[in-house]
Design an enzyme around this catalytic site. Structure first.
Site, PDB file in Angstrom:
ATOM      1  N   CYS A  82      26.785  36.918  22.189  1.00 11.60           N
ATOM      2  CA  CYS A  82      27.880  36.595  21.271  1.00 11.60           C
ATOM      3  C   CYS A  82      27.512  35.403  20.381  1.00 11.60           C
ATOM      4  O   CYS A  82      26.695  35.537  19.486  1.00 11.60           O
ATOM      5  CB  CYS A  82      29.180  36.358  22.050  1.00 11.60           C
ATOM      6  N   HIS A 169      29.705  40.951  25.610  1.00 15.52           N
ATOM      7  CA  HIS A 169      29.569  40.120  26.810  1.00 15.52           C
ATOM      8  C   HIS A 169      29.223  40.999  28.017  1.00 15.52           C
ATOM      9  O   HIS A 169      30.104  41.616  28.623  1.00 15.52           O
ATOM     10  CB  HIS A 169      30.871  39.369  27.092  1.00 15.52           C
ATOM     11  N   GLU A 171      28.405  40.021  30.905  1.00  8.06           N
ATOM     12  CA  GLU A 171      28.757  39.340  32.158  1.00  8.06           C
ATOM     13  C   GLU A 171      30.153  39.664  32.669  1.00  8.06           C
ATOM     14  O   GLU A 171      30.464  39.430  33.852  1.00  8.06           O
ATOM     15  CB  GLU A 171      28.592  37.818  32.004  1.00  8.06           C
ATOM     16  N   LYS A 367      32.025  29.891  45.588  1.00  9.22           N
ATOM     17  CA  LYS A 367      32.765  30.069  46.840  1.00  9.22           C
ATOM     18  C   LYS A 367      32.267  31.265  47.649  1.00  9.22           C
ATOM     19  O   LYS A 367      32.108  31.172  48.868  1.00  9.22           O
ATOM     20  CB  LYS A 367      34.253  30.214  46.535  1.00  9.22           C
TER      21      LYS A 367
END
Length: 511
Positions: A82, A169, A171, A367
């Site tokens: 992008c 994108h 991801e 996490k």
């Protein structure tokens, strides 16, 4: 830490962290650096490739972010996403302009020519767009490899220099083959191997910690949550004789939390635990404080004072270990180019004159990686998969001033919520669940009498790493049971609401 396989330069996109997450899931160790990282800092990491993230600015804006031009002389494969794509075009002499047809959301990708970047992905795949600028023409030496409805240069590359650019994108989860595209860049273009896993991470970290600590001692701060428990377990494997584990009751814990923490460490981890009740100190300093940032910083500073006081009772305590995660650092704006979302008490809340040196073995991982590490270290599933609980505790789940009365009300609602989720089987299906005391009174009717009492909000979310989240679609019957029990059993509450916000734009916690 080991050298990075891939470095992501952050230009401020809300999705930057997802790039690193997706590649790590593929076993490729990836780190994020600010867009203006020094060339020496990049070289020190010895990466095999660079990724330029998206960002909210335009390359022709006055406040546009530009990297050091020397990155294009490192002879490393580069992938621009992008804004990163537009930077590549702009750097090599092409025109970038605002477009009349903005692209936000799903689009179909059509291949123009074969390329390693799209190996084993399908033509016509759905990709996710989020841009209002367009590349008008290609720089010399580049060729188009894919187009979309509104982007004639949706993907282009210079295969000789191994420079690739994507308008979409890859991801985000909405991009159908995004994970595979990122893996192709790492595997076939950068020649990375899938060697990143939590077993290797634990070995590397233990070696680093032993070397760093030497004969000195480490005070490990624990809360009973997943992060600090994993840190304590890791340190117990590495430097058990040099380890002092300290739990501080700050008066902001849930019902019976202190007892549960003590049992966990003594019975399940076999680690000697020093417990300190500092609830009066914390609550006294928080009296009259309403601003959430100020709450966090007061709590962070007070924790350090308590730890420093305890350290003086022991010899050679030079280090403080805590469960800081990559997400804590990102949201506190310590890496990258993103705005500060909130100062985590163990990052932005630390005093500058702190006597300790920090040991934060989890600060490079997310996490879900922490949970995998906990499993690798032999921790029980009930501890590893426990819902996250913030370091500042209930202080950031009470909007406005904190009082003992409000804490009592919130604790009672929290018990009901967790009981209902566990009995219904929904606790283990969700990432995090809690109640927020809104300090907003509303009119109600109880037993034909008018009430004017507080409202509580239920927040239950699904996530994998906490960087993004969506609200959990709990059954209406379950929500009704929770609401009924809270209103009937907790004095002072006459209304229950359910938070259906996602992250972004909201955060998981309210403060």
């Amino acid at each position: 830490m080991k050298n990075s396989d891939i470095i992501v330069l952050d230009f401020g996109s809300q999705y930057t962290q997802l790039i690193a997450r997706r590649l790590r899931e593929q076993g490729v160790y990836t780190e994020i650096l600010p867009f203006n990282a020094k060339i020496s800092q990049i070289k020190e990491k010895n990466p095999k490739g660079l990724i330029l993230s998206g960002g909210p600015a335009s390359v022709y804006a006055k406040d546009a972010y530009f990297p050091n031009d020397e990155i294009f002389s490192l002879n490393l494969p580069i992938l621009g996403i992008c804004y990163g794509m537009q930077l590549i075009a702009y750097h090599f002499g092409a025109s970038v302009t605002p477009t009349n047809k903005k692209e936000y959301g799903k689009s179909n990708l059509k291949f123009v020519s074969e390329n390693a970047l799209f190996k084993d992905t399908k033509d016509g795949q759905i990709v996710w767009m989020s841009h209002s600028d367009k590349v008008e023409n290609l720089p010399d030496g580049f060729k188009t490899i894919a187009v979309s409805e509104n982007s004639p240069f949706c993907a282009f590359c210079d295969e000789k220099r191994k420079i690739y650019a994507l308008q979409f994108h890859p991801e985000v989860a909405h991009s159908e083959c995004g994970d595979k595209i990122l893996k192709n860049f790492a595997k076939y273009i950068c020649n990375c191997e899938s060697t990143w896993n939590m077993g290797n991470f634990a070995k590397i970290k233990c070696e680093e910690i032993k070397k760093q600590v030497g004969k000195d001692r480490v005070l490990c701060a624990v809360s009973g949550g997943v992060d600090s428990s994993v840190v304590a377990a890791l340190l117990a494997h590495c430097i058990k004789e040099n380890l002092i584990v300290v739990f501080v009751d700050n008066g902001l814990l849930r019902t019976d939390e202190a007892k549960q923490v003590e049992q966990t460490f003594k019975l399940k981890l076999g680690v000697e635990l020093i417990s300190i009740d500092a609830s009066e100190l914390f609550l006294g300093r928080l009296k009259g404080i309403t601003d959430p940032e100020e709450k966090r910083k007061i709590i962070g500073k007070t924790f350090i004072e308590v730890f420093e006081r305890e350290a003086k009772k022991h010899q050679n305590v030079k280090y403080l270990a805590q469960g800081t995660l990559y997400t804590d650092i990102i949201e506190s704006s310590v890496v990258g180019s993103s705005k500060t979302i909130k100062s985590h008490h163990n990052v932005g809340g630390l005093p500058k004159d702190m006597k300790f040196k920090l040991i934060e073995p989890l600060k490079e991982i997310f996490k879900d990686e922490v949970r995998k590490l906990g499993t690798e270290l032999g921790l029980s599933p009930d501890l590893v998969y426990r819902h996250p609980f913030p370091g500042p505790g209930l202080a950031i789940r009470i909007l406005g001033e904190i009082t003992p009365e409000k804490l009592c009300v919130l604790r009672k609602t929290d018990v009901i919520l967790r009981d209902e989720l566990k009995s219904s089987g929904w606790y283990n299906k969700t990432w995090q669940a809690f109640c927020v005391l809104l300090n907003v009174n509303s009119v109600g009717v109880m037993g034909d009498n008018r009430t004017y009492e507080n409202a509580v909000c239920i927040r239950v979310v699904d996530a994998s790493d906490g960087m993004t989240a969506s609200f959990s679609r709990l059954p209406y019957d379950l929500l009704e049971n929770i609401s009924r029990r809270i209103i009937n059993e907790v004095d002072g509450i006459n209304r229950v609401v359910y938070d259906i916000s996602s992250k972004p734009p909201a955060t998981i916690e309210w403060e």
